[in-house]
Enzyme design. Structure first.
Site, short mmCIF file in Angstrom:
data_model
loop_
_atom_site.label_atom_id
_atom_site.label_comp_id
_atom_site.label_asym_id
_atom_site.label_seq_id
_atom_site.Cartn_x
_atom_site.Cartn_y
_atom_site.Cartn_z
N GLY A 163 0.85 -1.20 0.00
CA GLY A 163 0.00 0.00 0.00
C GLY A 163 0.87 1.23 0.00
N GLY A 164 0.45 2.28 -0.74
CA GLY A 164 1.24 3.50 -0.78
C GLY A 164 2.63 3.21 -1.31
N ASP A 165 3.64 3.58 -0.51
CA ASP A 165 5.03 3.31 -0.90
C ASP A 165 5.62 2.19 -0.05
OD1 ASP A 165 4.93 4.89 1.39
OD2 ASP A 165 6.90 5.77 1.03
N GLU A 166 4.76 1.28 0.43
CA GLU A 166 5.19 0.16 1.27
C GLU A 166 5.16 -1.14 0.46
OE1 GLU A 166 3.48 1.81 5.55
OE2 GLU A 166 2.31 0.39 4.36
#
Length: 258
Positions: A163-166
């Site tokens: 999710g996101g930059d993970e």
């Protein structure tokens, strides 16, 4: 014995000749009828064969079309199934598929008495890329990150966008903690290579937290949570590094998103 009447003899011969002629005509007519019957049978067989061939061709064409439709349906189903299990931006497994693979890996490791590792990676200062350069550059950056992470993992391992930059990485067949830290270092080194996105040259870095099965958790949720906590420890230490989960360390509030 009385002598034969010549007139009677001639009449008898004439009658016999007529009978022979009639017989010959009948034989010829019978031969003609037989020929016509044979021709009719051959013509009927030919028409029947043509009809059978046409029917077979139509049946074969219908079968081929049915196969094509079935194959297309299977392909469409596979494409839809694949899309439903993939992150639309990076093409990596989504959370659901990653969770399935992690749970399967845990079950297999439990039966075999082996170890696995979960790596939780978060990009450092990614918010600045989005805020300064725009979301389009941010999206291309995430795609590049996914490619670089996949390039250093083994075929038996999995990387997914969490999710996101993970990102999460699942490492199977880990014999000791240093196996996981070695791969984490390779991931960070791959990220650190200069990245050109459009007209922009970016210097990327990330923080990686590592949790090991079974010592850091025996279920998927625990392993992910502990890897996440270790990742925040790496961020607090300055980022651009990896950290193993420390069970004796009390949890701290995560740093501000960056």
């Amino acid at each position: 014995m009385p002598a034969s009447d010549p007139h009677q003899t001639d009449a008898a011969l004439a009658t016999l000749a007529q009978l022979d002629e009639a017989a010959n005509r009948l034989v010829a007519e019978l031969a003609r009828l037989r020929q016509e019957l044979t021709a009719a049978r051959n013509d009927c067989d030919a028409r029947r064969s043509a009809q059978l061939r046409e029917a077979n061709e139509k049946l074969l064409l219908a079968a081929l079309q049915a196969d094509q439709i079935a194959e297309s349906a299977v392909n469409d189903r596979d494409v839809l199934a694949n899309r439903s299990q993939r992150d639309p931006l990076t093409g990596t497994p989504n959370r659901s598929l990653m969770l399935d693979r992690l749970e399967s890996a845990i079950a297999l490791a439990h039966r075999r008495g082996t170890h696995i590792a979960v790596l939780f990676l978060d990009l450092d200062l990614f918010k600045q890329i989005n805020d300064v350069l725009g979301h389009a550059v941010g999206d291309e950056t995430l795609q590049l990150v996914a490619q670089r992470l996949q390039s250093v993992l083994r075929d038996s391992d999995t990387v997914s966008r969490h999710g996101g930059d993970e990102f999460l990485a699942l490492l199977t067949e880990i014999t000791q903690p240093t196996d996981a830290t070695l791969i984490a270092d390779k991931m960070l080194a791959a990220l650190a290579a200069p990245a050109r996105i459009g007209d922009h040259l970016l210097n990327l870095s990330g923080s990686v937290g590592i949790a090991l099965y079974p010592q850091d958790g025996t279920d998927a949720a625990s392993l992910i949570a502990h890897a996440d906590a270790a990742m925040y420890a790496a961020k607090r230490a300055g980022g651009g590094r990896c950290a193993l989960h420390q069970p004796d360390t009390p949890p701290e509030a995560p740093p501000e998103s960056g």
